[in-house]
Design a protein around this motif. Structure first.
Motif, PDB file in Angstrom:
ATOM      1  N   UNK A  24       1.834   9.544  -5.874  1.00 25.32           N
ATOM      2  CA  UNK A  24       2.405  10.879  -5.630  1.00 25.32           C
ATOM      3  C   UNK A  24       3.370  11.251  -6.751  1.00 25.32           C
ATOM      4  N   UNK A  25       4.237  10.325  -7.117  1.00 23.26           N
ATOM      5  CA  UNK A  25       5.216  10.595  -8.174  1.00 23.26           C
ATOM      6  C   UNK A  25       4.536  10.865  -9.512  1.00 23.26           C
ATOM      7  N   UNK A  26       3.534  10.060  -9.842  1.00 23.79           N
ATOM      8  CA  UNK A  26       2.849  10.233 -11.120  1.00 23.79           C
ATOM      9  C   UNK A  26       2.090  11.558 -11.176  1.00 23.79           C
ATOM     10  N   UNK A  27       1.574  12.023 -10.052  1.00 22.83           N
ATOM     11  CA  UNK A  27       0.914  13.331 -10.020  1.00 22.83           C
ATOM     12  C   UNK A  27       1.900  14.455 -10.326  1.00 22.83           C
ATOM     13  N   UNK A  28       3.177  14.192 -10.099  1.00 23.56           N
ATOM     14  CA  UNK A  28       4.228  15.163 -10.397  1.00 23.56           C
ATOM     15  C   UNK A  28       4.836  14.918 -11.781  1.00 23.56           C
ATOM     16  N   UNK A  29       4.147  14.107 -12.595  1.00 19.56           N
ATOM     17  CA  UNK A  29       4.577  13.779 -13.961  1.00 19.56           C
ATOM     18  C   UNK A  29       5.920  13.064 -14.012  1.00 19.56           C
ATOM     19  N   UNK A  30       6.161  12.223 -13.028  1.00 17.58           N
ATOM     20  CA  UNK A  30       7.367  11.404 -12.991  1.00 17.58           C
ATOM     21  C   UNK A  30       6.970  10.005 -13.446  1.00 17.58           C
TER      22      UNK A  30
ATOM     23  N   UNK B 215       0.828  -1.211   0.000  1.00 16.65           N
ATOM     24  CA  UNK B 215       0.000   0.000   0.000  1.00 16.65           C
ATOM     25  C   UNK B 215       0.861   1.258   0.000  1.00 16.65           C
ATOM     26  N   UNK B 216       1.943   1.251   0.764  1.00 18.99           N
ATOM     27  CA  UNK B 216       2.855   2.408   0.794  1.00 18.99           C
ATOM     28  C   UNK B 216       3.484   2.641  -0.576  1.00 18.99           C
ATOM     29  N   UNK B 217       3.923   1.575  -1.231  1.00 24.13           N
ATOM     30  CA  UNK B 217       4.529   1.708  -2.555  1.00 24.13           C
ATOM     31  C   UNK B 217       3.528   2.243  -3.576  1.00 24.13           C
ATOM     32  N   UNK B 218       2.278   1.810  -3.498  1.00 20.34           N
ATOM     33  CA  UNK B 218       1.241   2.321  -4.397  1.00 20.34           C
ATOM     34  C   UNK B 218       0.999   3.812  -4.155  1.00 20.34           C
TER      35      UNK B 218
END
Length: 71
Positions: A52-58, A44-47
């Motif tokens: 969070x990363x994808x929201x920052x376009x990473x 769950x933490x990794x998801x």
């Protein structure tokens, strides 16, 4: 291929591991539930980190794990 030119540029891509439950069956029965709980929390933490990363376009790479235990 992941390439790093420096440690201060904006992060564009990252490799984020996955949780494997395969080894749990090799643990003593008395430990399996606790370890499964820890692995579920980690998953769950990794998801959440991925989100969070994808929201920052990473770009997040999640390679498949094919581990074999007990051989």
């Amino acid at each position: 291929m992941v390439k790093v030119n420096n440690t201060y540029s904006q992060l564009k891509e990252v490799i984020l591991g996955k949780v494997s439950y395969d080894f749990v069956k090799h643990l003593p029965a008395s430990k399996q539930r606790k370890v499964e709980y820890i692995l579920k929390q980690t998953e769950e933490d990794l998801e959440e980190i991925q989100s969070i990363l994808e929201k920052e376009n990473i770009k997040v790479l999640r390679p498949e794990t094919k581990l074999e235990y007990g051989r």
